[in-house]
Design an enzyme around this catalytic site. Structure first.
Site, PDB file in Angstrom:
ATOM      1  N   CYS A 183     -35.284 -37.917  10.762  1.00 46.71           N
ATOM      2  CA  CYS A 183     -34.745 -36.696  11.360  1.00 46.71           C
ATOM      3  C   CYS A 183     -35.208 -36.508  12.791  1.00 46.71           C
ATOM      4  O   CYS A 183     -34.625 -35.709  13.528  1.00 46.71           O
ATOM      5  CB  CYS A 183     -35.128 -35.492  10.516  1.00 46.71           C
ATOM      6  SG  CYS A 183     -36.896 -35.350  10.219  1.00 46.71           S
TER       7      CYS A 183
ATOM      8  N   GLU B 129     -36.845 -27.889   6.708  1.00 46.01           N
ATOM      9  CA  GLU B 129     -36.946 -28.907   7.763  1.00 46.01           C
ATOM     10  C   GLU B 129     -35.648 -29.682   7.710  1.00 46.01           C
ATOM     11  O   GLU B 129     -35.429 -30.511   6.824  1.00 46.01           O
ATOM     12  CB  GLU B 129     -38.168 -29.801   7.509  1.00 46.01           C
ATOM     13  CG  GLU B 129     -38.547 -30.648   8.712  1.00 46.01           C
ATOM     14  CD  GLU B 129     -37.866 -32.007   8.676  1.00 46.01           C
ATOM     15  OE1 GLU B 129     -36.851 -32.152   9.410  1.00 46.01           O
ATOM     16  OE2 GLU B 129     -38.332 -32.890   7.967  1.00 46.01           O
TER      17      GLU B 129
ATOM     18  N   GLY C 220     -34.038 -31.960   4.496  1.00 46.77           N
ATOM     19  CA  GLY C 220     -32.726 -32.573   4.321  1.00 46.77           C
ATOM     20  C   GLY C 220     -31.754 -32.090   5.370  1.00 46.77           C
ATOM     21  O   GLY C 220     -32.143 -31.679   6.465  1.00 46.77           O
ATOM     22  N   SER C 221     -30.481 -32.107   5.040  1.00 41.76           N
ATOM     23  CA  SER C 221     -29.441 -31.778   6.012  1.00 41.76           C
ATOM     24  C   SER C 221     -29.320 -30.274   6.224  1.00 41.76           C
ATOM     25  O   SER C 221     -29.657 -29.469   5.343  1.00 41.76           O
ATOM     26  CB  SER C 221     -28.097 -32.340   5.552  1.00 41.76           C
ATOM     27  OG  SER C 221     -27.599 -31.595   4.453  1.00 41.76           O
ATOM     28  N   THR C 222     -28.796 -29.894   7.378  1.00 44.15           N
ATOM     29  CA  THR C 222     -28.596 -28.483   7.690  1.00 44.15           C
ATOM     30  C   THR C 222     -27.601 -27.816   6.747  1.00 44.15           C
ATOM     31  O   THR C 222     -27.865 -26.700   6.267  1.00 44.15           O
ATOM     32  CB  THR C 222     -28.156 -28.326   9.156  1.00 44.15           C
ATOM     33  OG1 THR C 222     -29.224 -28.769  10.006  1.00 44.15           O
ATOM     34  CG2 THR C 222     -27.831 -26.877   9.487  1.00 44.15           C
TER      35      THR C 222
ATOM     36  N   VAL D 258     -26.924 -28.421   3.594  1.00 45.85           N
ATOM     37  CA  VAL D 258     -27.575 -28.182   2.302  1.00 45.85           C
ATOM     38  C   VAL D 258     -28.659 -27.117   2.451  1.00 45.85           C
ATOM     39  O   VAL D 258     -28.827 -26.264   1.572  1.00 45.85           O
ATOM     40  CB  VAL D 258     -28.159 -29.485   1.731  1.00 45.85           C
ATOM     41  CG1 VAL D 258     -28.965 -29.208   0.462  1.00 45.85           C
ATOM     42  CG2 VAL D 258     -27.043 -30.481   1.429  1.00 45.85           C
ATOM     43  N   GLY D 259     -29.381 -27.136   3.560  1.00 41.13           N
ATOM     44  CA  GLY D 259     -30.391 -26.113   3.795  1.00 41.13           C
ATOM     45  C   GLY D 259     -29.804 -24.712   3.817  1.00 41.13           C
ATOM     46  O   GLY D 259     -30.386 -23.767   3.273  1.00 41.13           O
TER      47      GLY D 259
END
Length: 546
Positions: A345, A311, A289-291, A293-294
């Protein structure tokens, strides 16, 4: 079309023409003696037909209002559900359970019990289960593709390709399962022998995105099951029905209860995510997902020091050098930039073209993009569907308007397509891009190709690396020395040389910098779900007795 003309009244036909056919520059057709401009935006009557509810060969694969926990189909304890809508039409597809942390905890507990048995199955036994799951995916490929197109919006051909790609992860890891080897290590202590064995890490929480609702699950669940882990998969709220169908196939494949659990949530997603990341029973989190949220999930995982794979987002450079095969580069750009309407992505986000071939490349790329057909994914001949929701299309439009306002030229496209639906955007080509534009710094995640001009190899490598993320990069050149230099100097986890497609179950997938860490797929991907145990034997050096 003739049958639809009989069904629709003259007024309905006129309304369909008014709503769906609006661009005078596109190619005309004649419908009931009326000139209708359809061109790349599809046929209005097939568009109306595609708004009907699609039929599955096996309707039991469509799971509403239930999640798969401990081998059973269960509802949320609260009884709450959320709605899922077709991104192309806005029509209601169905409802799925709104799981909360308590529901999630039950799934984790079931996975923990199952793990203690499943970990002791032989690699060959786990291999056969994965192979059966793979076979069932192929047997039901048409229905899985239908679900993907319905809830994700991608064209039917792309959805079918995803099903094949997704199933291949089960095939790949079914072949890896019996081949999990340790090492024998020479000891520096006389008489000692050192060995290592690979063990499954434990219960794994898998958090997957909507853009590949089948493949992002299989790429994680495949290696987890191959080594003996059990999983709790949080399906994306936008596309829950494909993951639930996969759970049904796991059940049919004979995978033991509790080994595979698939749960859903939309409004409770942050709370469910927190339960997965902070529950000490979960020993591994894999997130795509998004950076931002990561980073949040990584912070939450620190409370229990879980093993973690991330990822995350990208800002992929796509470089075309003067010595490139321009036609090949154009084909690569089409494949990389416009796949799934730009919603991957690893899509090319910044297209750098050397001055000597800039004009030629721009013209040929625009010529190819003009051939696209935008419409509902079920319509015949459609190459590009809608974006996933209104937030996605808002961002795409903002990026185009920002670039245009700062001097870029819209060569093709550049606008919404309200006649098709609220989530459609024209495939777009922009020239005259500069580093001060939003598209140079942010991932667009839409069907917009922005072309930046550059002079030298040193300059473009610097520009390509001028970002905090580093997932994928692409470049086209026929100079072997340049190929080696640029491939090594790009700060990304994956490089495509003279190709726009790099994903393969056999290839390690993942990034560097703020694109995350860990690898999925390949030999390296299986190690993400294992821990290495060292065993030392002493007293092994005594001489043999006579």
């Amino acid at each position: 079309m003739a049958s639809l003309q009989k069904i629709l009244s003259p007024a309905s036909r006129a309304a369909a023409v008014t709503r769906f056919c609006f661009r005078p520059s596109t190619l005309p057709v004649i419908v009931n003696k009326t000139r209708v401009n359809t061109g790349i935006y599809g046929n209005p009557f097939s568009r109306l037909a595609s708004t009907m509810v699609p039929k599955l060969k096996d309707p039991s694969l469509f799971k509403q209002n239930v999640c798969y926990v401990n081998g059973e189909w269960v509802t949320a304890a609260s009884g709450k559900t959320f709605e899922v809508h077709d991104p192309a039409t806005g029509a209601l597809i169905g409802t799925a359970p709104e799981f909360d942390p308590h529901d999630t905890e039950k799934a984790i507990a079931a996975a923990a019990v199952a793990f203690e048995q499943f970990r002791h199955k032989t690699g060959r036994e786990r291999s056969k289960l994965l192979r059966k799951w793979y076979d069932l995916m192929l047997e039901n490929a048409d229905d899985l593709a239908t679900l993907i197109t319905w809830e994700n919006g991608k064209p039917a051909a792309d959805a079918r390709g995803e099903v094949t790609y997704a199933a291949n992860f089960f095939e790949w890891f079914s072949e890896e399962a019996p081949r999990i080897y340790g090492d024998t290590i020479p000891s520096s202590v006389p008489g000692n022998r050192v060995f290592t064995i690979k063990e499954p890490v434990g219960v794994c929480g898998l958090i997957t995105p909507w853009n590949f609702p089948a493949a992002m699950i299989t790429r994680k669940a495949g290696p987890a099951l191959a080594v003996g882990c059990s999983v709790v998969c949080k399906a994306p709220g936008e596309t829950p029905f494909t993951p639930l169908a996969l759970a049904e196939l796991a059940h049919r494949a004979g995978i033991p209860p509790g080994v595979v659990n698939v749960i859903t949530a939309l409004h409770n997603t942050p709370q469910v995510g927190q339960e997965l990341t902070t529950n000490p029973t979960v020993r591994k989190i894999s997130f795509t997902g998004s950076t931002p949220v990561g980073k949040l999930l990584m912070k939450q995982c620190s409370t229990t020091l879980k093993k973690l794979s991330l990822e995350l987002g990208g800002n992929a450079p796509f470089i075309v050098f003067d010595d490139a095969d321009v036609d090949l580069a154009v084909a690569g750009a089409v494949a990389s930039k416009f796949r799934s309407s730009g919603q991957t992505c690893v899509c090319a986000n910044r297209i750098f073209v050397q001055r000597g071939v800039y004009a030629e490349f721009a013209a040929k790329l625009a010529d190819q993009v003009r051939k696209f057909r935008v419409g509902h994914g079920f319509d015949a001949g459609v190459t590009h569907g809608p974006l996933i929701h209104s937030r996605a299309i808002d961002k795409v439009e903002q990026h185009v308007r920002d670039a245009e306002g700062k001097g870029a030229t819209v060569v093709l496209g550049g606008h919404r397509l309200p006649g098709l639906g609220k989530n459609f955007f024209e495939p777009t080509v922009l020239t005259g891009m500069t580093t001060g534009m939003a598209m140079a710094e942010e991932e667009t995640f839409g069907p917009v190709a922005g072309l930046f001009e550059f002079e030298t190899e040193e300059e473009v490598v610097r520009l390509a690396n001028a970002t905090q993320v580093g997932l994928a990069g692409y470049f086209f050149s026929r100079d072997l020395g340049r190929v080696n230099r640029v491939a090594e100097h790009l700060e990304v986890g994956m490089v495509g040389v003279n190709t726009g497609l790099i994903s393969d179950p056999a290839s390690p997938f993942g990034g560097v910098k703020e694109s995350g860490f860990g690898r999925e797929g390949s030999l390296y991907g299986i190690g993400e779900y294992q821990v290495t145990k060292m065993i030392t034997y002493g007293g092994m050096g005594k001489p043999l007795q006579a």
